[in-house]
Design an enzyme around this catalytic site. Structure first.
Site, short mmCIF file in Angstrom:
data_model
loop_
_atom_site.label_atom_id
_atom_site.label_comp_id
_atom_site.label_asym_id
_atom_site.label_seq_id
_atom_site.Cartn_x
_atom_site.Cartn_y
_atom_site.Cartn_z
N ARG A 105 -7.90 -42.43 30.49
CA ARG A 105 -6.65 -42.80 31.18
C ARG A 105 -6.84 -44.03 32.06
O ARG A 105 -5.91 -44.82 32.23
CB ARG A 105 -6.14 -41.62 32.02
CG ARG A 105 -5.50 -40.57 31.15
CD ARG A 105 -4.99 -39.43 31.97
NE ARG A 105 -4.12 -38.58 31.17
CZ ARG A 105 -3.76 -37.36 31.50
NH1 ARG A 105 -4.20 -36.82 32.61
NH2 ARG A 105 -2.94 -36.67 30.74
N LYS A 143 -1.26 -21.52 26.33
CA LYS A 143 -0.05 -20.76 26.67
C LYS A 143 1.13 -21.05 25.76
O LYS A 143 1.41 -22.20 25.45
CB LYS A 143 0.36 -21.08 28.11
CG LYS A 143 -0.41 -20.24 29.13
CD LYS A 143 -0.03 -20.57 30.53
CE LYS A 143 1.20 -19.81 30.99
NZ LYS A 143 1.69 -20.37 32.26
N GLY A 190 -3.73 -33.73 27.12
CA GLY A 190 -5.01 -34.11 27.70
C GLY A 190 -6.20 -33.50 26.97
O GLY A 190 -7.17 -34.19 26.66
N GLY A 243 2.41 -32.89 28.75
CA GLY A 243 3.78 -32.41 28.96
C GLY A 243 4.81 -33.46 28.59
O GLY A 243 5.83 -33.16 27.98
P1 AMP Z 1 -3.11 -26.05 26.96
O1 AMP Z 1 -3.21 -26.68 28.32
O2 AMP Z 1 -2.11 -24.95 26.88
O3 AMP Z 1 -2.98 -27.06 25.85
O4 AMP Z 1 -4.52 -25.32 26.75
C1 AMP Z 1 -5.72 -26.01 26.56
C2 AMP Z 1 -6.86 -25.05 26.73
O5 AMP Z 1 -6.69 -23.98 25.81
C3 AMP Z 1 -8.24 -25.63 26.45
O6 AMP Z 1 -8.97 -25.65 27.63
C4 AMP Z 1 -8.83 -24.68 25.44
O7 AMP Z 1 -10.16 -24.32 25.69
C5 AMP Z 1 -7.97 -23.45 25.58
N1 AMP Z 1 -7.98 -22.60 24.38
C6 AMP Z 1 -7.85 -22.97 23.10
N2 AMP Z 1 -7.96 -21.92 22.29
C7 AMP Z 1 -8.18 -20.84 23.07
C8 AMP Z 1 -8.39 -19.45 22.81
N3 AMP Z 1 -8.37 -18.99 21.56
N4 AMP Z 1 -8.57 -18.64 23.86
C9 AMP Z 1 -8.57 -19.12 25.13
N5 AMP Z 1 -8.38 -20.42 25.43
C10 AMP Z 1 -8.19 -21.27 24.42
#
Ligand code: AMP
Length: 391
Positions: free
Chosen positions: A35, A200, A348, A371
């Site tokens: 960034r 999430k 990110g 986002g």
């Molecule tokens: P987000 O901010 O929702 O895009 O989430 C990104 C994060 O999701 C990263 O730090 C990943 O390590 C985590 N992630 C991806 N797959 C999984 C999983 N199966 N279980 C838990 N965390 C995960």
């Protein structure tokens, strides 16, 4: 068309540039400086034109006094100084005499980086709630405002919308490039496939709905996949489960069952980092945590990817920060890197994965915004852009 930095005479002017220096920092060391590097074009341009540059950025979240030290922009000042081969001036405060004195003693071509704008959140969330007086105060420090922080354009903050409402304004090169790259998706070559992952579901509900209408396939992996699998009746053990989003998943799967492709197998562990096993959806024990997509899923995803003409990807497909759960994300990056099609990567974590695994220059575009890019995909107007004047 929005005004850009090119449309101003910057010589001798105090130019406030909102940049996105929200970079991952661990023990004072920047883990990924993408960034910062991406913001150089605008900063260098302003410097060459003889502007007195004031840089504002947030970093992380500031909820209590103790958050300040780990979220200081000082490591960013050091990295930026190295990249520019120039000693960037730093203000330790986000308002008050030290900042004002430093602004007033800037010479043409000087650069001042102000401490994390979210330090103001300790006082009634003034930055994040776009406090009117704070926006006016920061605006009073400059003559022109340039928004080059794509990553925060979906937010109404004092340091973007607040300042822009009180000064002549435009966008910087990074924001301009981001917007141009996302324009391709107004009329994508088909099949148009979206890959979604990450932790999430609730963060991505809006985008899943609007994308389901416009794209041809949605491949879902990462932690969010388990809420969908649970909605289909699978026991997902101790995997991430966003129970509040379950009804949404049930509805959306009913509506778009031919478009949404879910994992058929996963890499599971009993604890984060412990031994791994490959399991089909119907084989999870109560203490299994799904942490990556499995081999059959990788093959299924590849089949769809290989027939697609446009791909957008947001969210890693596994807990890629730990090597044993990174195979799915790596294999899909590798497959995408070999295709001569439009590939846009946003978010990110996904951008970090692409950079850290060596695929930085292999795609049409890697967005600096998570986002913000999701909201663009949803077809929403971004407030940080909306507030910028038209030419
Ligand atoms: P987000 O901010 O929702 O895009 O989430 C990104 C994060 O999701 C990263 O730090 C990943 O390590 C985590 N992630 C991806 N797959 C999984 C999983 N199966 N279980 C838990 N965390 C995960």
């Amino acid at each position: 068309m929005k005004k850009s930095i090119r449309d101003f005479d910057l010589n001798g002017k105090k130019v406030i540039i909102r940049v996105d220096f929200n970079v991952p920092i661990k023990d004072g060391i920047i883990q990924d400086d993408n960034r910062i590097v991406m913001s150089l074009k605008t900063i260098k341009f302003a410097r060459e034109k003889g502007a007195k540059i004031i840089l504002l950025s947030h970093l992380g979240r500031i909820k209590e006094e103790s958050d300040k030290e780990k979220n200081t922009l000082k490591p960013v000042r050091d990295r930026l100084s190295e990249l520019l081969n120039y000693d960037v001036i730093f203000s330790n405060v986000t308002h008050g005499k030290e900042l004002e004195d430093k602004v007033n003693s800037l010479k043409d071509g000087d650069i001042l980086l102000v401490e994390n704008t979210r330090y103001e959140d300790l006082d009634g969330k003034k930055e994040s709630k776009c406090d009117e007086d704070l926006g006016k105060y920061w605006a009073s420090l400059g003559d022109i405002f340039i928004n080059d922080a794509f990553g925060t354009c979906h937010r109404v903050h004092a340091s973007n919308v607040g300042i822009a409402s009180n000064l002549p304004n435009g966008i910087g090169f990074l924001v301009e490039e981001e917007l141009n790259n996302f324009k391709v998706l107004d009329n994508p070559n088909r099949p148009y496939t979206v890959i979604l992952g990450g932790a999430k579901v609730s963060d991505k509900i809006g985008v899943i709905e609007s994308l389901a209408r416009t794209c041809d396939y949605i491949l879902i992996g990462g932690g969010m996949a388990y809420t969908f699998l649970n909605a289909l009746g699978y026991n997902v053990g101790s995997s991430l489960l966003d129970i509040e989003s379950k009804d949404f998943c049930i509805d959306i799967l009913k509506k778009y069952k031919d478009k949404i492709i879910l994992p058929v197998d996963s890499i599971v562990s009993k604890e984060l980092g412990s031994d791994i096993k490959l399991k089909n959806n119907n084989e999870f024990s109560p203490d299994d945590i799904g942490l990556d997509i499995g081999d059959k899923t990788i093959e299924e995803f590849k089949k769809i990817i290989n027939k697609s003409k446009t791909i957008v990807w947001n969210g890693p497909l596994g807990y890629f920060e730990i090597d044993k759960y990174s195979k799915g994300t790596k294999e899909i990056l590798d497959t995408l890197s070999k295709l001569d099609i439009t590939v846009i990567i946003g978010g990110g974590d996904t951008a970090s994965a692409a950079t850290n695994f060596g695929y930085k220059d292999k795609f049409t575009h890697i967005s600096t915004g998570g986002g913000a890019s999701l909201e663009l995909l949803e077809g929403k107007e971004l407030p940080g852009i909306e507030v910028i004047d038209e030419i």
